[in-house]
Design a protein around this motif. Structure first.
Motif, PDB file in Angstrom:
ATOM      1  N   ALA A 136      30.192 -11.209  30.006  1.00  0.00           N
ATOM      2  CA  ALA A 136      28.753 -11.055  29.785  1.00  0.00           C
ATOM      3  C   ALA A 136      28.014 -12.336  30.124  1.00  0.00           C
ATOM      4  O   ALA A 136      28.449 -13.444  29.760  1.00  0.00           O
ATOM      5  CB  ALA A 136      28.492 -10.664  28.329  1.00  0.00           C
ATOM      6  N   GLY A 137      26.895 -12.206  30.827  1.00  0.00           N
ATOM      7  CA  GLY A 137      26.048 -13.341  31.161  1.00  0.00           C
ATOM      8  C   GLY A 137      26.587 -14.236  32.250  1.00  0.00           C
ATOM      9  O   GLY A 137      26.005 -15.278  32.539  1.00  0.00           O
ATOM     10  N   GLU A 138      27.674 -13.813  32.889  1.00  0.00           N
ATOM     11  CA  GLU A 138      28.341 -14.707  33.832  1.00  0.00           C
ATOM     12  C   GLU A 138      27.871 -14.541  35.266  1.00  0.00           C
ATOM     13  O   GLU A 138      27.652 -15.523  35.977  1.00  0.00           O
ATOM     14  CB  GLU A 138      29.856 -14.464  33.760  1.00  0.00           C
ATOM     15  N   LEU A 139      27.681 -13.297  35.732  1.00  0.00           N
ATOM     16  CA  LEU A 139      27.510 -13.074  37.165  1.00  0.00           C
ATOM     17  C   LEU A 139      26.440 -12.020  37.457  1.00  0.00           C
ATOM     18  O   LEU A 139      26.386 -10.979  36.815  1.00  0.00           O
ATOM     19  CB  LEU A 139      28.847 -12.613  37.764  1.00  0.00           C
ATOM     20  N   MET A 140      25.622 -12.340  38.447  1.00  0.00           N
ATOM     21  CA  MET A 140      24.664 -11.383  39.001  1.00  0.00           C
ATOM     22  C   MET A 140      24.975 -11.214  40.485  1.00  0.00           C
ATOM     23  O   MET A 140      25.246 -12.196  41.181  1.00  0.00           O
ATOM     24  CB  MET A 140      23.224 -11.864  38.818  1.00  0.00           C
ATOM     25  N   MET A 141      24.943  -9.979  40.976  1.00  0.00           N
ATOM     26  CA  MET A 141      25.201  -9.696  42.384  1.00  0.00           C
ATOM     27  C   MET A 141      23.941  -9.119  43.014  1.00  0.00           C
ATOM     28  O   MET A 141      23.219  -8.341  42.379  1.00  0.00           O
ATOM     29  CB  MET A 141      26.361  -8.706  42.534  1.00  0.00           C
ATOM     30  N   ILE A 142      23.691  -9.507  44.274  1.00  0.00           N
ATOM     31  CA  ILE A 142      22.498  -9.017  44.967  1.00  0.00           C
ATOM     32  C   ILE A 142      22.884  -8.482  46.339  1.00  0.00           C
ATOM     33  O   ILE A 142      23.881  -8.891  46.931  1.00  0.00           O
ATOM     34  CB  ILE A 142      21.426 -10.115  45.114  1.00  0.00           C
ATOM     35  N   ASP A 143      22.059  -7.554  46.840  1.00  0.00           N
ATOM     36  CA  ASP A 143      22.275  -7.004  48.182  1.00  0.00           C
ATOM     37  C   ASP A 143      21.005  -6.282  48.609  1.00  0.00           C
ATOM     38  O   ASP A 143      20.216  -5.838  47.777  1.00  0.00           O
ATOM     39  CB  ASP A 143      23.458  -6.036  48.188  1.00  0.00           C
ATOM     40  N   ALA A 187      10.257 -14.599  50.741  1.00  0.00           N
ATOM     41  CA  ALA A 187      10.073 -13.324  50.030  1.00  0.00           C
ATOM     42  C   ALA A 187      11.264 -13.029  49.125  1.00  0.00           C
ATOM     43  O   ALA A 187      11.110 -12.490  48.024  1.00  0.00           O
ATOM     44  CB  ALA A 187       9.877 -12.194  51.035  1.00  0.00           C
ATOM     45  N   LEU A 188      12.476 -13.372  49.580  1.00  0.00           N
ATOM     46  CA  LEU A 188      13.673 -13.165  48.764  1.00  0.00           C
ATOM     47  C   LEU A 188      13.623 -14.008  47.502  1.00  0.00           C
ATOM     48  O   LEU A 188      13.942 -13.534  46.405  1.00  0.00           O
ATOM     49  CB  LEU A 188      14.917 -13.498  49.590  1.00  0.00           C
ATOM     50  N   ILE A 189      13.210 -15.270  47.620  1.00  0.00           N
ATOM     51  CA  ILE A 189      13.155 -16.149  46.454  1.00  0.00           C
ATOM     52  C   ILE A 189      12.112 -15.651  45.455  1.00  0.00           C
ATOM     53  O   ILE A 189      12.334 -15.669  44.235  1.00  0.00           O
ATOM     54  CB  ILE A 189      12.866 -17.596  46.902  1.00  0.00           C
ATOM     55  N   ALA A 190      10.966 -15.187  45.956  1.00  0.00           N
ATOM     56  CA  ALA A 190       9.951 -14.635  45.049  1.00  0.00           C
ATOM     57  C   ALA A 190      10.505 -13.427  44.292  1.00  0.00           C
ATOM     58  O   ALA A 190      10.258 -13.264  43.090  1.00  0.00           O
ATOM     59  CB  ALA A 190       8.711 -14.249  45.846  1.00  0.00           C
ATOM     60  N   ALA A 191      11.271 -12.571  44.978  1.00  0.00           N
ATOM     61  CA  ALA A 191      11.862 -11.402  44.324  1.00  0.00           C
ATOM     62  C   ALA A 191      12.918 -11.816  43.304  1.00  0.00           C
ATOM     63  O   ALA A 191      13.036 -11.208  42.229  1.00  0.00           O
ATOM     64  CB  ALA A 191      12.468 -10.472  45.368  1.00  0.00           C
ATOM     65  N   LEU A 192      13.697 -12.849  43.614  1.00  0.00           N
ATOM     66  CA  LEU A 192      14.701 -13.327  42.660  1.00  0.00           C
ATOM     67  C   LEU A 192      14.037 -13.914  41.417  1.00  0.00           C
ATOM     68  O   LEU A 192      14.546 -13.753  40.296  1.00  0.00           O
ATOM     69  CB  LEU A 192      15.599 -14.374  43.332  1.00  0.00           C
ATOM     70  N   ASN A 193      12.885 -14.582  41.600  1.00  0.00           N
ATOM     71  CA  ASN A 193      12.130 -15.064  40.437  1.00  0.00           C
ATOM     72  C   ASN A 193      11.693 -13.890  39.564  1.00  0.00           C
ATOM     73  O   ASN A 193      11.794 -13.938  38.334  1.00  0.00           O
ATOM     74  CB  ASN A 193      10.905 -15.852  40.897  1.00  0.00           C
ATOM     75  N   ASN A 194      11.198 -12.833  40.200  1.00  0.00           N
ATOM     76  CA  ASN A 194      10.792 -11.640  39.449  1.00  0.00           C
ATOM     77  C   ASN A 194      11.980 -11.007  38.740  1.00  0.00           C
ATOM     78  O   ASN A 194      11.854 -10.500  37.617  1.00  0.00           O
ATOM     79  CB  ASN A 194      10.155 -10.619  40.396  1.00  0.00           C
ATOM     80  N   CYS A 195      13.136 -11.043  39.391  1.00  0.00           N
ATOM     81  CA  CYS A 195      14.345 -10.467  38.797  1.00  0.00           C
ATOM     82  C   CYS A 195      14.736 -11.214  37.523  1.00  0.00           C
ATOM     83  O   CYS A 195      15.050 -10.600  36.498  1.00  0.00           O
ATOM     84  CB  CYS A 195      15.481 -10.509  39.819  1.00  0.00           C
ATOM     85  N   LEU A 196      14.716 -12.552  37.571  1.00  0.00           N
ATOM     86  CA  LEU A 196      15.085 -13.341  36.388  1.00  0.00           C
ATOM     87  C   LEU A 196      14.106 -13.101  35.244  1.00  0.00           C
ATOM     88  O   LEU A 196      14.503 -13.060  34.073  1.00  0.00           O
ATOM     89  CB  LEU A 196      15.141 -14.825  36.754  1.00  0.00           C
ATOM     90  N   ARG A 197      12.820 -12.936  35.588  1.00  0.00           N
ATOM     91  CA  ARG A 197      11.844 -12.635  34.534  1.00  0.00           C
ATOM     92  C   ARG A 197      12.107 -11.251  33.946  1.00  0.00           C
ATOM     93  O   ARG A 197      11.912 -11.033  32.745  1.00  0.00           O
ATOM     94  CB  ARG A 197      10.421 -12.721  35.102  1.00  0.00           C
ATOM     95  N   TYR A 198      12.536 -10.314  34.776  1.00  0.00           N
ATOM     96  CA  TYR A 198      12.860  -8.969  34.294  1.00  0.00           C
ATOM     97  C   TYR A 198      14.061  -9.018  33.356  1.00  0.00           C
ATOM     98  O   TYR A 198      14.078  -8.344  32.325  1.00  0.00           O
ATOM     99  CB  TYR A 198      13.145  -8.069  35.487  1.00  0.00           C
ATOM    100  N   PHE A 199      15.070  -9.841  33.697  1.00  0.00           N
ATOM    101  CA  PHE A 199      16.249  -9.987  32.854  1.00  0.00           C
ATOM    102  C   PHE A 199      15.988 -10.889  31.644  1.00  0.00           C
ATOM    103  O   PHE A 199      16.789 -10.944  30.723  1.00  0.00           O
ATOM    104  CB  PHE A 199      17.415 -10.564  33.654  1.00  0.00           C
ATOM    105  N   GLN A 309      22.270  -5.357  23.850  1.00  0.00           N
ATOM    106  CA  GLN A 309      23.145  -5.588  22.712  1.00  0.00           C
ATOM    107  C   GLN A 309      24.247  -6.605  22.983  1.00  0.00           C
ATOM    108  O   GLN A 309      24.663  -7.320  22.069  1.00  0.00           O
ATOM    109  CB  GLN A 309      23.778  -4.257  22.270  1.00  0.00           C
ATOM    110  N   GLN A 310      24.712  -6.693  24.230  1.00  0.00           N
ATOM    111  CA  GLN A 310      25.913  -7.481  24.482  1.00  0.00           C
ATOM    112  C   GLN A 310      25.733  -8.610  25.501  1.00  0.00           C
ATOM    113  O   GLN A 310      26.602  -9.479  25.592  1.00  0.00           O
ATOM    114  CB  GLN A 310      27.041  -6.559  24.965  1.00  0.00           C
ATOM    115  N   GLU A 311      24.637  -8.589  26.262  1.00  0.00           N
ATOM    116  CA  GLU A 311      24.557  -9.586  27.342  1.00  0.00           C
ATOM    117  C   GLU A 311      23.311 -10.447  27.312  1.00  0.00           C
ATOM    118  O   GLU A 311      23.392 -11.643  27.635  1.00  0.00           O
ATOM    119  CB  GLU A 311      24.653  -8.871  28.700  1.00  0.00           C
ATOM    120  N   GLN A 312      22.173  -9.902  26.952  1.00  0.00           N
ATOM    121  CA  GLN A 312      20.922 -10.639  27.102  1.00  0.00           C
ATOM    122  C   GLN A 312      20.946 -11.974  26.371  1.00  0.00           C
ATOM    123  O   GLN A 312      20.469 -12.986  26.898  1.00  0.00           O
ATOM    124  CB  GLN A 312      19.750  -9.787  26.594  1.00  0.00           C
TER     125      GLN A 312
END
Length: 514
Positions: A136-143, A187-199, A309-312
């Motif tokens: 948990a909390g270790e890895l994020m994958m993107i594609d 554009a990819l970096i902006a989306a990754l910033n949005n992703c981290l805020r979502y998580f 419950q287990q990762e955030q």
């Protein structure tokens, strides 16, 4: 083996075959088969009961023909399976083509359905899947998804394709999806910033394939990442990891979620039309919430539940400010009081009294700031549509404000104005609006037609529209000619002859061609 031991136990008690068959719910022939096999051995029933399963199996089944014996055809096929699997990885190769080659070499071989069945079954043995475990909390994958989404640009009707980024936390499978204006690194970096805020946090590492935006030079052991993505990773305290070249299974969770995204995001939105990338992403977000709240197949909990419950709580805290790329370029203010951002070929306005001056443009993914001598003279929201114009009213000279009003015109506006003249005028304006592929191209014509009412009067304009509608000619020039020549006042009979060639002696008849 448990049934076999029960048979031995009952035989040791001198139980008849009939009673053993009835107690164990097996056939008498099966009981007879085992009794005869056991009687051929030197072991007593007591001794057989004390043996372990492996030795007991060897004693009972020794010298029996194996049920796994294969005929020559299947043995030959089994040897060919590795070749078949390797050939299927080549571009354009299909099972149908493989079977045709196989049957040409071996006319007595399997038919197509059996060929596919055995290839599938034996392929599973040669290509087993590994069930990876993630912390948990270790890895994020993107594609990036293989299929893009799109929105429609209102002024031009152009369909703007948008690449779609998919991010997955490998432990909980909690997912984030976003459509990007383009596939470039900013554009990819902006989306990754949005992703981290979502998580609401950052994982310890990020894994991607060897996409050119992230990996500058691929290598199985030490890939080289682009400088900008390394800066983003350092800013968020994330380690970068790349898959082995040509090994998509290294990031299997996100590969699987690409397919799931087609089913749960693309498909529900397939019939909706979006008119901006913001609207498109709002639609994606709604379907994303449904996806993350849906229970896993065969389980009583969802991705959202497992994440919350287990990762955030194990994710890293995000920095106070997201990573932002700042670019700088210079430009000259053109005569139309706009500067051009060359990266997007989009034009942004500045106050008109700066025409001819050299300015500095500082921009990121969200905003475009324009400076003159280190003083910011304006700021705009960034747009990505090529050759588009972003103009502020306060930047325009007074005599250009009327043009800016035109931006608010639409079909309904002109139809309302025409109805105030009369129903014929409204019908005629509607015909003008439909006369061009792009409705905006008819606005000037509509404006001119309505202006004729103030010159000649509404009654004459209504009569002229009535006549021109019968002729099927929809243009400003048609009405202008009718009014200028007072044809709107002609008798009603002129309606049928106004646009017909008059009879005269110079017209040839059918006899001229005999």
């Amino acid at each position: 083996m448990q049934t076999l031991r029960l048979i031995i136990q009952l035989l040791d008690r001198n139980t008849s075959e009939r009673n053993i068959s009835r107690q164990l719910h097996i056939s008498r022939n099966t009981v007879k088969f085992y009794r005869e096999r056991l009687q051929q051995r030197v072991y007593s029933y007591k001794q057989l009961q004390g043996l372990d399963d492996e030795l007991l199996s060897e004693i009972v089944y020794a010298d029996l023909p194996s049920t796994q014996d294969e005929d020559e055809r299947k043995q030959d096929f089994r040897q060919r399976v590795p070749y078949f699997l390797s050939e299927l990885e080549r571009t354009g190769m299909t099972r149908q083509l493989l079977w045709e080659e196989y049957i040409n070499q071996h006319p007595d071989g399997y038919r197509y359905s059996q060929f596919c069945h055995h290839l599938h079954e034996l392929g599973k043995v040669l290509q087993p899947s590994f069930h990876a475990r993630y912390n948990a909390g270790e890895l994020m994958m993107i594609d990036f998804a293989g299929t893009s989404m799109y929105y429609v640009d209102r002024p031009t009707g152009e369909q703007i394709n948008c690449p779609v980024l998919i991010c997955v936390l490998s432990f909980s499978n909690y997912t984030y999806v976003e459509a990007l204006p383009n596939g470039r690194l900013p554009a990819l970096i902006a989306a990754l910033n949005n992703c981290l805020r979502y998580f609401k946090g950052a994982p310890l590492s990020l894994k991607t394939d060897n996409m050119r935006q992230v990996v500058q030079k691929s290598n199985r052991y030490e890939p080289t990442f682009t400088e900008l993505i390394q800066q983003w990773a350092l800013h968020n305290n994330i380690a970068l990891v790349a898959t082995r070249p040509g090994k998509p299974k290294d990031k299997a969770p996100v590969e699987g979620h690409v397919k799931i995204s087609y089913q749960r995001i693309y498909a529900p939105l397939r019939d909706q039309v979006f008119f901006s990338i913001q609207e498109l992403n709002e639609g994606i977000r709604r379907q994303l919430e449904v996806h993350n709240n849906k229970n896993f197949q065969g389980k009583s909990y969802s991705r959202l539940w497992q994440f919350s419950q287990q990762e955030q709580h194990l994710l890293q805290t995000l920095p106070d400010q997201p990573f932002m790329i700042k670019h700088s370029t210079s430009a000259k203010v053109q005569k139309n009081y706009h500067v051009t951002l060359g990266e997007d070929w989009h034009h942004y306005s500045v106050p008109f009294h700066h025409i001819g001056k050299q300015v500095t443009i500082i921009y990121d993914q969200q905003t475009v700031e324009i400076y003159l001598n280190h003083h910011r003279i304006t700021v705009h929201k960034r747009f990505f549509n090529e050759h588009g114009y972003t103009t502020l009213k306060e930047h325009m000279p007074e005599n250009h404000h009327a043009y800016q009003q035109q931006k608010g015109w639409d079909s309904d506006y002109f139809l309302r104005q025409a109805l105030q003249v009369g129903p014929a005028t409204r019908s005629y304006i509607e015909g003008v609006l439909k006369g061009r592929q792009f409705t905006e191209q008819t606005f000037n014509s509509c404006r001119g037609i309505l202006r004729l009412g103030s010159i000649y009067g509404k009654e004459r304009l209504e009569a002229a529209c009535h006549r021109a509608t019968h002729a099927g000619s929809y243009s400003y020039k048609t009405l202008s000619n009718i009014l200028a020549n007072n044809l709107d006042k002609a008798p009603d009979i002129a309606q049928t002859t106004l646009f017909q060639t008059p009879d005269h002696d110079n017209i040839r008849g059918a006899a001229a061609y005999e």
